[in-house]
Design an enzyme around this catalytic site. Structure first.
Site, PDB file in Angstrom:
ATOM      1  N   GLY A 111      47.277  13.596  32.332  1.00  0.00           N
ATOM      2  CA  GLY A 111      48.452  13.210  31.904  1.00  0.00           C
ATOM      3  C   GLY A 111      49.166  13.306  30.486  1.00  0.00           C
ATOM      4  O   GLY A 111      49.756  12.374  30.043  1.00  0.00           O
ATOM      5  N   GLN A 151      50.362  16.081  27.195  1.00  0.00           N
ATOM      6  CA  GLN A 151      51.693  16.696  27.058  1.00  0.00           C
ATOM      7  C   GLN A 151      52.080  17.501  28.075  1.00  0.00           C
ATOM      8  O   GLN A 151      53.277  17.687  28.610  1.00  0.00           O
ATOM      9  CB  GLN A 151      51.386  17.705  25.441  1.00  0.00           C
ATOM     10  CG  GLN A 151      51.025  16.842  24.544  1.00  0.00           C
ATOM     11  CD  GLN A 151      52.217  16.043  23.671  1.00  0.00           C
ATOM     12  OE1 GLN A 151      53.054  15.629  24.085  1.00  0.00           O
ATOM     13  NE2 GLN A 151      52.503  16.660  22.408  1.00  0.00           N
ATOM     14  N   ARG A 156      56.064  35.359  26.804  1.00  0.00           N
ATOM     15  CA  ARG A 156      56.001  35.369  25.244  1.00  0.00           C
ATOM     16  C   ARG A 156      56.260  36.858  24.896  1.00  0.00           C
ATOM     17  O   ARG A 156      57.126  37.134  23.856  1.00  0.00           O
ATOM     18  CB  ARG A 156      54.741  34.987  24.455  1.00  0.00           C
ATOM     19  CG  ARG A 156      54.469  33.317  24.786  1.00  0.00           C
ATOM     20  CD  ARG A 156      53.226  33.075  24.286  1.00  0.00           C
ATOM     21  NE  ARG A 156      53.143  31.423  24.057  1.00  0.00           N
ATOM     22  CZ  ARG A 156      51.838  30.889  24.208  1.00  0.00           C
ATOM     23  NH1 ARG A 156      51.077  31.377  24.394  1.00  0.00           N
ATOM     24  NH2 ARG A 156      52.090  29.549  23.979  1.00  0.00           N
ATOM     25  N   HIS A 162      42.677  35.222  28.813  1.00  0.00           N
ATOM     26  CA  HIS A 162      43.802  34.589  28.232  1.00  0.00           C
ATOM     27  C   HIS A 162      43.164  34.111  26.657  1.00  0.00           C
ATOM     28  O   HIS A 162      43.006  33.107  26.384  1.00  0.00           O
ATOM     29  CB  HIS A 162      43.871  33.280  28.804  1.00  0.00           C
ATOM     30  CG  HIS A 162      45.189  32.324  27.911  1.00  0.00           C
ATOM     31  ND1 HIS A 162      46.274  32.735  27.549  1.00  0.00           N
ATOM     32  CD2 HIS A 162      44.976  31.123  27.705  1.00  0.00           C
ATOM     33  CE1 HIS A 162      47.037  31.794  27.140  1.00  0.00           C
ATOM     34  NE2 HIS A 162      46.180  30.522  27.022  1.00  0.00           N
TER      35      HIS A 162
HETATM   36  O1  TXD Z   1      48.521  28.809  29.184  1.00  0.00           O
HETATM   37  C1  TXD Z   1      47.554  27.823  29.219  1.00  0.00           C
HETATM   38  N1  TXD Z   1      46.657  28.217  30.105  1.00  0.00           N
HETATM   39  C2  TXD Z   1      47.520  26.967  28.079  1.00  0.00           C
HETATM   40  C3  TXD Z   1      46.284  25.919  28.278  1.00  0.00           C
HETATM   41  C4  TXD Z   1      48.588  26.845  27.149  1.00  0.00           C
HETATM   42  C5  TXD Z   1      48.435  25.639  26.017  1.00  0.00           C
HETATM   43  C6  TXD Z   1      47.352  24.678  26.113  1.00  0.00           C
HETATM   44  N2  TXD Z   1      46.196  24.841  27.096  1.00  0.00           N
HETATM   45  C7  TXD Z   1      45.287  23.886  27.415  1.00  0.00           C
HETATM   46  O2  TXD Z   1      45.770  23.022  28.297  1.00  0.00           O
HETATM   47  C8  TXD Z   1      44.879  23.114  26.205  1.00  0.00           C
HETATM   48  O3  TXD Z   1      44.029  23.958  25.355  1.00  0.00           O
HETATM   49  C9  TXD Z   1      44.106  22.215  26.726  1.00  0.00           C
HETATM   50  O4  TXD Z   1      42.970  22.326  27.150  1.00  0.00           O
HETATM   51  C10 TXD Z   1      45.139  21.598  27.983  1.00  0.00           C
HETATM   52  C11 TXD Z   1      46.000  20.460  28.128  1.00  0.00           C
HETATM   53  O5  TXD Z   1      46.679  20.564  27.091  1.00  0.00           O
HETATM   54  P1  TXD Z   1      47.448  19.359  26.614  1.00  0.00           P
HETATM   55  O6  TXD Z   1      48.475  19.709  25.528  1.00  0.00           O
HETATM   56  O7  TXD Z   1      48.275  18.854  27.857  1.00  0.00           O
HETATM   57  O8  TXD Z   1      46.620  18.410  26.151  1.00  0.00           O
HETATM   58  P2  TXD Z   1      46.685  16.581  25.944  1.00  0.00           P
HETATM   59  O9  TXD Z   1      47.923  16.253  25.679  1.00  0.00           O
HETATM   60  O10 TXD Z   1      45.548  16.078  25.084  1.00  0.00           O
HETATM   61  O11 TXD Z   1      46.525  16.085  27.341  1.00  0.00           O
HETATM   62  C12 TXD Z   1      45.049  16.311  27.992  1.00  0.00           C
HETATM   63  C13 TXD Z   1      44.767  15.247  28.898  1.00  0.00           C
HETATM   64  C14 TXD Z   1      44.883  13.762  28.079  1.00  0.00           C
HETATM   65  O12 TXD Z   1      45.846  12.925  28.465  1.00  0.00           O
HETATM   66  C15 TXD Z   1      43.521  13.353  28.419  1.00  0.00           C
HETATM   67  O13 TXD Z   1      43.340  11.574  28.591  1.00  0.00           O
HETATM   68  C16 TXD Z   1      43.179  13.866  29.961  1.00  0.00           C
HETATM   69  O14 TXD Z   1      43.653  15.050  29.660  1.00  0.00           O
HETATM   70  N3  TXD Z   1      41.666  13.672  30.191  1.00  0.00           N
HETATM   71  C17 TXD Z   1      41.397  13.934  31.269  1.00  0.00           C
HETATM   72  N4  TXD Z   1      42.072  13.641  32.651  1.00  0.00           N
HETATM   73  C18 TXD Z   1      41.470  13.419  33.548  1.00  0.00           C
HETATM   74  N5  TXD Z   1      39.922  13.507  33.707  1.00  0.00           N
HETATM   75  C19 TXD Z   1      39.451  13.517  32.531  1.00  0.00           C
HETATM   76  N6  TXD Z   1      37.996  13.546  32.582  1.00  0.00           N
HETATM   77  C20 TXD Z   1      39.901  13.512  31.389  1.00  0.00           C
HETATM   78  N7  TXD Z   1      39.477  13.836  30.117  1.00  0.00           N
HETATM   79  C21 TXD Z   1      40.693  13.897  29.215  1.00  0.00           C
END
Ligand code: TXD
Length: 316
Positions: free
Chosen positions: A11, A13, A152, A176
């Protein structure tokens, strides 16, 4: 027709934007899961309270319990850390593998019939791991990277040529990572080759250089955003890209989208998840579209696949 259900694991970004887009498009009822208490509940309450303004009517629920994802048609996974400036996607592998393991177990237990779209990085490795742990058939576990990388590439072309982004089609293949394969030969403005338009504008040699620069920028485009944001990575664009895939699945649109798919001989790749054009419909990946690469494209594809193999091999 029964209402569809979409669960979003993570949950942060991207997860938040995904939830809002699902609501705006009324794709179905939405569950947002995170391990942080209050975060998914707060975001979903926030999004739900503007239903009367945006005029969407779907059930939105934030949760810390996997039970709530029961009956999901599509599950989108963003759980995991994002990059900080100077980091490569591959630097995330150790910590995100642990997170993906627990997430995949949760999905396997509570949404065994769902189709999973993985977004978490390093993407190709995380999709591979998610499929291994869930044991779901390959066509029901896919990754989002190519829709965004292609968008992009198409954006840079449109800006360079001064034409609408709506009229540019461009596609990237492969992993990727920095070795992804933007397909220069097939980039077009309403079917007219971009290479030809660049040659008209700049002459043959300079035209090629301009295209090369766009290819390079496409490969580094994720890092460009990270360097500006400093605290995380792109989130609007990955969310929209995954929603295009989810929508094609939920509405059985059979769109042809570059998708991280498990290959079994296609494009000369066997037994690895790599980005290729795929037909996405209600069953998930319904067909992988194959076509001939020229020698240079195949060489780039091979290099990109080699990087994916190394990355996947490095997972414990
Ligand atoms: O195109 C693509 N595939 C991507 C991928 C483009 C940009 C970013 N991309 C990747 O997506 C980035 O490198 C990250 O690995 C993910 C998620 O990116 P986001 O910007 O949404 O990261 P956040 O804001 O840190 O959110 C990650 C959430 C955060 O709220 C944590 O509390 C939660 O993941 N989190 C979990 N959720 C469920 N279960 C577990 N175990 C867990 N651990 C952390």
């Amino acid at each position: 027709m029964a209402r569809k259900k979409i669960s979003l694991i993570g949950g942060g970004q991207i997860g938040g934007v995904l939830a809002q887009l699902c609501a705006l498009r009324e794709l179905g009822d939405v569950v947002l899961f995170d391990i942080v208490e209050g975060l998914p509940q707060g975001k979903m309450l926030d999004i739900a309270e503007v239903g009367p303004v945006d005029r969407y009517d779907v059930n939105l629920k934030g949760t810390n319990s996997y039970e709530d994802i029961k009956g999901s048609d599509v599950v989108i996974v963003t759980a995991g850390l994002p990059r900080k400036p100077g980091m490569s996607r591959d630097d995330l592998i150790e910590v995100n593998s642990k997170i993906m393991t627990s997430v995949a177990e949760g999905i396997k237990a509570y949404a065994p019939n769902s189709i999973i779209i993985v977004i978490s990085n390093p993407l190709d490795a995380m999709v591979t791991l998610c499929q291994k742990i869930t044991g779901f058939p390959y066509h029901r576990v896919i990754g989002q990277a190519g829709v965004l990388d292609s968008a992009r590439f198409a954006s840079f072309i449109a800006w360079e040529l001064g034409v609408s982004v709506k009229d540019v089609t461009a596609m990237t293949l492969g992993g990727h990572g920095d070795d992804m394969v933007p397909l220069v030969r097939y980039a077009s403005v309403n079917g007219i080759p971009v290479t030809e338009l660049l040659e008209q504008k700049y002459g043959a040699e300079k035209g090629k250089e301009v295209m090369e620069a766009m290819v390079k920028r496409t490969r580094g485009a994720g890092g460009e955003v990270v360097a500006l944001l400093k605290t995380g990575s792109a989130f609007y664009s990955p969310a929209s890209s995954a929603i295009a895939m989810a929508e094609s699945i939920l509405k059985d649109q059979k769109r042809v989208l570059p998708t991280c798919c498990f290959l079994q001989g296609e494009f000369g790749v066997n037994g690895f998840y790599v980005g290729v054009p795929a037909v996405l419909g209600e069953k998930g990946v319904e067909n992988i579209i194959q076509f001939k690469l020229d020698a240079a494209e195949q060489a780039m594809m091979d290099k990109s696949v080699a990087a994916v193999k190394e990355l996947v091999g490095s997972m414990k």
